[in-house]
Design an enzyme around this catalytic site. Structure first.
Site, PDB file in Angstrom:
ATOM      1  CE1 TYR A 115      -6.225   4.072   5.579  1.00  0.00           C
ATOM      2  CE2 TYR A 115      -6.336   6.459   5.618  1.00  0.00           C
ATOM      3  CZ  TYR A 115      -5.601   5.303   5.566  1.00  0.00           C
ATOM      4  OH  TYR A 115      -4.231   5.375   5.529  1.00  0.00           O
ATOM      5  N   GLY A 170      -7.407  -3.449  -2.113  1.00  0.00           N
ATOM      6  CA  GLY A 170      -6.428  -3.280  -1.035  1.00  0.00           C
ATOM      7  C   GLY A 170      -5.012  -3.601  -1.478  1.00  0.00           C
ATOM      8  CG  ASP A 230       0.529   4.207   6.408  1.00  0.00           C
ATOM      9  OD1 ASP A 230      -0.529   4.287   7.077  1.00  0.00           O
ATOM     10  OD2 ASP A 230       0.532   4.207   5.146  1.00  0.00           O
ATOM     11  CB  SER A 271      -1.379  -0.070  -3.436  1.00  0.00           C
ATOM     12  OG  SER A 271      -1.457   0.191  -2.098  1.00  0.00           O
ATOM     13  CG  ASP A 286      -0.649   2.119   0.012  1.00  0.00           C
ATOM     14  OD1 ASP A 286      -0.232   1.325   0.873  1.00  0.00           O
ATOM     15  OD2 ASP A 286      -1.825   2.509  -0.046  1.00  0.00           O
ATOM     16  CG  HIS A 295      -5.405   0.935   9.706  1.00  0.00           C
ATOM     17  ND1 HIS A 295      -6.075   1.968   9.111  1.00  0.00           N
ATOM     18  CD2 HIS A 295      -5.880  -0.201   9.139  1.00  0.00           C
ATOM     19  CE1 HIS A 295      -6.948   1.472   8.232  1.00  0.00           C
ATOM     20  NE2 HIS A 295      -6.839   0.154   8.226  1.00  0.00           N
TER      21      HIS A 295
END
Ligand code: GLA
Length: 399
Positions: A217, A119, A32, A121, A167, A30
């Protein structure tokens, strides 16, 4: 083999194959989308697409895993048409077009072994594999950095997840046996060696499919932005969270109501941890690195509030196991996976202990995947991937 499936599903003809890996984030979650730092690695779980140009403006694809077909016309990609896995190829084609690239049709079969919704990606892996396949059939040469942003755009605009850039960068720019240190403001990268003889990357999957992840999110993202605006009033010169030091934050933390203060506290401290973690990894100080992973998890649990009982349980069991340097949830959270760095000779005992402990508490066996930091996306049977040839910047790869 997706190549054989392509022939079965769409008839005889040439076959090209592209592979794109999932990723694990070692530290820096959290951060990026807040212009901060991250340290992910591409892993040896991947999506592979076998494809060929179709000579028309139509995309027809088969998911070999779901045994499900999807088709769409490149002339009229609409956001609301996109459903299930097909929203990724559609989103990528739409994002390429939005960037004014001409996109040609293809027939393709995709298959993957990145756990979905865990999680790791799987979505970035599909996006990147599709993007490279489209580049190949359309004769496009796009730098990897740019392609990452196009894939992110597909996710933001078609999938509706306001994700950051981590990602897609990890998937495209990761290298074998390396972690990728990324500054999400400048997009500068640095590869940090990760020797698996010192520690194995072990992923522990709660098998809890993430719920409402997009809305939760996106809400976290808004809270971070709100908190940033408050802090920026005191420090007009700062451009993103990475310019806010821990003492700067503490000087004005009282201005931030709950939960904004906690959210900002996580981001500010996590950025500092990533910088320190990259430094320690370069020195192969795995003990120091592991301690930062632990601290990162605590911050994601207490301040960012994106962990859950199952993740905390896995991380708790992992931390008590012998030979574990550190453990934390990884990725967006709300379920999904934890990651631990484990001494190679302790991996078997770690796996047994974690599986038993988690099953005893939850009734479900966790997925345990011992992965290796791997090469970013590559074409399998072409001499040169189209997109590596036109990179003019200093960070150009030489392979
Ligand atoms: C998801 C997003 C990333 C990143 C992580 C949390 O994986 O796709 O951009 O924000 O969550 O670090």
């Amino acid at each position: 083999m997706p190549g054989q499936k392509l022939i079965e599903a769409f008839g005889a003809g040439p076959v090209s194959v592209v592979r794109a890996p999932g990723r694990v984030n070692l530290i820096g979650d959290h951060t990026d989308y807040n212009g901060g730092y991250v340290l992910p690695a591409a892993v040896d779980r991947e999506v592979r697409i076998a494809f060929r140009p179709s000579g028309d403006a139509r995309v027809e694809m088969l998911s070999a895993d779901f045994d499900e077909r999807a088709a769409f016309d490149l002339g009229g990609i609409a956001r609301d048409q996109a459903q299930g896995w097909a929203k990724y190829p559609m989103g990528v084609a739409g994002a390429l077009q939005a960037e004014k690239y001409p996109v040609a049709g293809m027939r393709a079969v995709l298959r993957g072994n990145v756990p979905i919704g865990a999680g790791l990606s799987s979505s970035a892996a599909i996006e990147v594999a599709c993007a490279l396949a489209f580049c190949s059939v359309s004769g496009l040469k796009i730098r990897r950095e740019k392609l990452a942003r196009i894939c992110q755009r597909a996710e933001n605009e078609f999938v509706g997840m306001q994700c950051g850039i981590m990602d897609q960068y990890a998937c495209l720019l990761g290298r074998k046996d390396c972690a990728l240190f990324l500054d999400c403001t400048t997009l500068e990268t640095e590869l940090v060696p990760l020797d698996e003889r010192g520690a194995k990357i072990v992923i522990c999957d709660t098998r809890l499919k993430r719920q409402l992840v997009n809305s939760a999110y996106n809400r976290r993202r808004e809270e971070c932005e709100e908190a940033f605006m408050v802090l920026k009033r005191h420090f007009p010169q700062v451009k993103s969270y990475k310019d806010i030091s821990i003492p700067m934050f503490h000087a004005y933390a009282h201005d931030l109501p709950d939960p904004l203060g906690k959210r900002a506290q996580h981001v500010v401290t996590e950025n500092a941890r990533v910088v320190q973690a990259a430094r320690l990894l370069k020195k192969v100080d795995l003990i120091g690195f592991g301690a930062l992973m632990d601290a990162s998890h605590d911050s994601l649990r207490n301040d960012f509030e994106v962990s859950c009982r199952e993740l905390d349980l896995l991380v708790g069991i992992a931390r008590e196991s012998e030979g574990v340097f550190g453990g934390r949830m990884t990725g967006a959270g709300f379920g999904g996976c934890a990651v631990a760095l484990v001494r190679p000779d302790c991996v078997a005992a770690f796996t047994a202990k974690t599986s038993e402990g988690y099953k005893a508490e939850t009734g479900t066996a966790p997925g345990i995947y011992v992965v290796r930091a791997s090469e970013g996306a590559t074409f399998e049977n072409e001499e040169q991937p189209t997109d590596r040839s036109d990179r003019s910047d200093q960070s150009d790869r030489t392979d």
